[in-house]
Design an enzyme around this catalytic site. Structure first.
Site, PDB file in Angstrom:
ATOM      1  N   TYR A 220      51.011  43.743  39.234  1.00 26.49           N
ATOM      2  CA  TYR A 220      50.895  42.546  40.053  1.00 26.49           C
ATOM      3  C   TYR A 220      52.014  41.554  39.663  1.00 26.49           C
ATOM      4  O   TYR A 220      52.286  41.372  38.475  1.00 26.49           O
ATOM      5  CB  TYR A 220      49.512  41.930  39.802  1.00 26.49           C
ATOM      6  CG  TYR A 220      49.287  40.639  40.527  1.00 26.49           C
ATOM      7  CD1 TYR A 220      49.117  40.623  41.900  1.00 26.49           C
ATOM      8  CD2 TYR A 220      49.247  39.439  39.834  1.00 26.49           C
ATOM      9  CE1 TYR A 220      48.919  39.429  42.571  1.00 26.49           C
ATOM     10  CE2 TYR A 220      49.053  38.241  40.496  1.00 26.49           C
ATOM     11  CZ  TYR A 220      48.895  38.243  41.865  1.00 26.49           C
ATOM     12  OH  TYR A 220      48.699  37.070  42.525  1.00 26.49           O
TER      13      TYR A 220
ATOM     14  N   LYS B 128      39.555  38.939  44.555  1.00 29.41           N
ATOM     15  CA  LYS B 128      39.746  40.000  45.545  1.00 29.41           C
ATOM     16  C   LYS B 128      38.384  40.618  45.913  1.00 29.41           C
ATOM     17  O   LYS B 128      37.529  39.911  46.395  1.00 29.41           O
ATOM     18  CB  LYS B 128      40.738  41.027  45.004  1.00 29.41           C
ATOM     19  CG  LYS B 128      41.970  40.397  44.331  1.00 29.41           C
ATOM     20  CD  LYS B 128      42.849  39.582  45.273  1.00 29.41           C
ATOM     21  CE  LYS B 128      43.858  38.708  44.545  1.00 29.41           C
ATOM     22  NZ  LYS B 128      44.746  39.418  43.632  1.00 29.41           N
TER      23      LYS B 128
ATOM     24  N   ARG C  77      32.041  24.690  28.275  1.00 28.53           N
ATOM     25  CA  ARG C  77      33.239  25.509  28.032  1.00 28.53           C
ATOM     26  C   ARG C  77      32.845  26.707  27.175  1.00 28.53           C
ATOM     27  O   ARG C  77      33.257  27.833  27.402  1.00 28.53           O
ATOM     28  CB  ARG C  77      34.348  24.690  27.362  1.00 28.53           C
ATOM     29  CG  ARG C  77      35.481  25.576  26.832  1.00 28.53           C
ATOM     30  CD  ARG C  77      36.805  24.847  26.555  1.00 28.53           C
ATOM     31  NE  ARG C  77      36.674  23.507  26.059  1.00 28.53           N
ATOM     32  CZ  ARG C  77      36.281  23.181  24.806  1.00 28.53           C
ATOM     33  NH1 ARG C  77      35.983  24.129  23.937  1.00 28.53           N
ATOM     34  NH2 ARG C  77      36.188  21.930  24.447  1.00 28.53           N
TER      35      ARG C  77
ATOM     36  N   ASP D  40      43.739  46.857  34.476  1.00 30.90           N
ATOM     37  CA  ASP D  40      43.504  45.942  35.597  1.00 30.90           C
ATOM     38  C   ASP D  40      42.855  46.778  36.699  1.00 30.90           C
ATOM     39  O   ASP D  40      43.503  47.595  37.348  1.00 30.90           O
ATOM     40  CB  ASP D  40      44.832  45.323  36.059  1.00 30.90           C
ATOM     41  CG  ASP D  40      44.649  44.282  37.167  1.00 30.90           C
ATOM     42  OD1 ASP D  40      43.647  44.379  37.908  1.00 30.90           O
ATOM     43  OD2 ASP D  40      45.512  43.396  37.306  1.00 30.90           O
TER      44      ASP D  40
HETATM   45  C1  LIG Z   1      45.575  38.952  42.490  1.00 34.03           C
HETATM   46  C2  LIG Z   1      45.758  39.847  41.343  1.00 34.03           C
HETATM   47  C3  LIG Z   1      45.861  39.340  40.038  1.00 34.03           C
HETATM   48  C4  LIG Z   1      45.855  37.854  39.747  1.00 34.03           C
HETATM   49  O1  LIG Z   1      44.638  37.281  40.060  1.00 34.03           O
HETATM   50  P1  LIG Z   1      44.445  35.751  40.545  1.00 34.03           P
HETATM   51  O2  LIG Z   1      42.979  35.666  40.755  1.00 34.03           O
HETATM   52  O3  LIG Z   1      45.245  35.579  41.797  1.00 34.03           O
HETATM   53  O4  LIG Z   1      44.948  34.887  39.448  1.00 34.03           O
HETATM   54  C5  LIG Z   1      45.977  40.243  39.005  1.00 34.03           C
HETATM   55  N1  LIG Z   1      46.009  41.564  39.223  1.00 34.03           N
HETATM   56  C6  LIG Z   1      45.928  42.091  40.463  1.00 34.03           C
HETATM   57  C7  LIG Z   1      45.975  43.561  40.637  1.00 34.03           C
HETATM   58  C8  LIG Z   1      45.799  41.248  41.558  1.00 34.03           C
HETATM   59  O5  LIG Z   1      45.733  41.772  42.784  1.00 34.03           O
END
Ligand SMILES: *Cc1c(COP(=O)(O)O)cnc(C)c1O
Length: 378
Positions: free
Chosen positions: A98, A195, A46, A170
């Site tokens: 998001y 992604k 961890r 982000d």
């Molecule tokens: C998918 C997404 C998230 C969240 O991510 P997860 O891996 O699904 O928890 C956050 N920000 C953006 C822009 C996203 O497309």
């Protein structure tokens, strides 16, 4: 090192001991100590795991930061970053973030008195107006999901500096291949690595990079305390994804340009959202702060029924949530990714029922265009 080379040679590569070219998957929870409290850098997975460390090092390299951190999902990454703050603190956030980020702020972290204001971060006036004496950070997503709105990172960094706030970005949609927010003054950059970074629809993960040693210590403390860490197998998959990130992003960019020009000439398509178009309100800023526009495009076909017809007919676009993979995906934000946002709020943001979002993959552009053409036919 230039960016394509960094994706191959950045961070920690291979294994010193055996000469293995790929970083081994250290499927281990605990580590033998040479004496009580006398360990060789790892004591418990961890706290730290060598496979995860290799991933954390390469992402820090790619984002030009001080340290990287890998989490079990993008939301685990975002939630852990929010734990840098205290009850009573306030965060200014992009209004069409998001859906999961919206949900965690409004339904979970609000219960711990972490306050928020959602505002249009493409307007510096709106951001200035949202800042109050308890504000500790500006959280920006650019480009946004699904309307591909652009925020000027340099302007946000100036505001953050003036008010002594952290700028958190982000960077999921742009990826570090096209956009490196730290070059414009961001303090924390994060990703849903599920992604583009993973890129193959086979892993859920989150990554965070911080600019300073001080933030690195704070976030490592939270990562270890809260424990939302990424496992070694998934860390390895992300490193493999990173090795082809440049190739994938280039291929996606090329396909996207072709598909956008097809959509522009289709009479059933009214509005198209893509920052690469000169008519996009954020185009000038996108060109200034990113080297590419990404593979996300949204377009309006007029109604929810019409949108559903298109989704039912496509063959190569997979009807699925998520984005950023080698395979093209298609969705209706109002019914899927953004269903957790109340209908009136969706309308306010411009997420209409007829809005279709596509995530363009690396198939032949001609096949993708023929597919859309057939699906958009009467
Ligand atoms: C998918 C997404 C998230 C969240 O991510 P997860 O891996 O699904 O928890 C956050 N920000 C953006 C822009 C996203 O497309």
């Amino acid at each position: 090192m230039r960016s394509k080379t960094k994706m191959i040679h950045g961070g920690i590569t291979g294994d010193e001991k055996t000469g293995a070219v790929s970083v081994p998957i250290y499927q281990v929870s605990t580590y033998k100590q040479d004496g009580a409290g006398n360990h060789r850098g790892y004591e418990y997975s961890r706290t730290g795991n060598p496979t995860r460390t290799a991933l954390e090092t390469v992402i820090a390299d790619l984002e030009n930061g001080n340290a990287g951190f890998a989490f079990g999902s993008g939301m685990a990454a975002i939630s852990s970053v929010m734990m840098l703050f205290n009850a009573g603190d306030h965060v200014v956030m992009t209004d069409d973030v998001y859906g999961g980020s919206y949900r965690v702020m409004t339904k979970v972290l609000n219960r711990f008195n972490l306050h928020h204001t959602f505002t249009d971060t493409s307007s510096t006036e709106a951001v200035e107006a949202a800042i109050n004496e308890n504000t500790k950070a500006i959280f920006v997503e650019t480009p946004t999901n699904p309307l591909l709105k652009i925020t000027d990172l340099q302007k946000m960094a100036e505001i953050a500096k003036k008010h002594d706030l952290l700028l958190i970005v982000d960077n999921t949609f742009a990826t570090p291949y096209w956009q490196q927010p730290m070059n414009f003054g961001a303090d924390i950059v994060l990703h849903s690595a599920t992604k583009y970074i993973g890129g193959h629809s086979d892993v859920v993960a989150g990554l965070v990079v911080v600019k300073t040693k001080e933030l690195a210590e704070q976030l490592h403390f939270i990562q270890n305390s809260v424990g939302a860490v990424l496992g070694p197998q998934d860390s390895w998959l992300l490193m493999r994804g990173i090795k082809t990130l440049a190739l994938r992003m280039e291929a996606i960019e090329e396909n996207t340009k072709k598909i956008v020009s097809f959509l522009e000439n289709h009479k059933k398509v009214s509005t198209i959202y893509y920052p690469g178009r000169e008519s996009h309100p954020g185009h000038g800023i996108a060109v200034k702060q990113a080297a590419g526009f990404g593979g996300m495009v949204s377009f309006d076909v007029g109604s929810g029924e019409e949108a559903e017809k298109v989704l039912a007919k496509v063959r190569y676009f997979t009807l699925a949530e998520s984005l950023g993979a080698v395979e093209s995906l298609i969705s209706i934000p109002a019914k899927m990714t953004h269903a957790s946002i109340p209908a009136d709020r969706r309308r306010e943001l411009g997420i209409t029922d007829g809005l279709i979002r596509i995530s363009i993959g690396i198939e032949d552009a001609e096949d993708l265009i023929e597919d859309l053409q057939a699906a958009l036919h009467e």
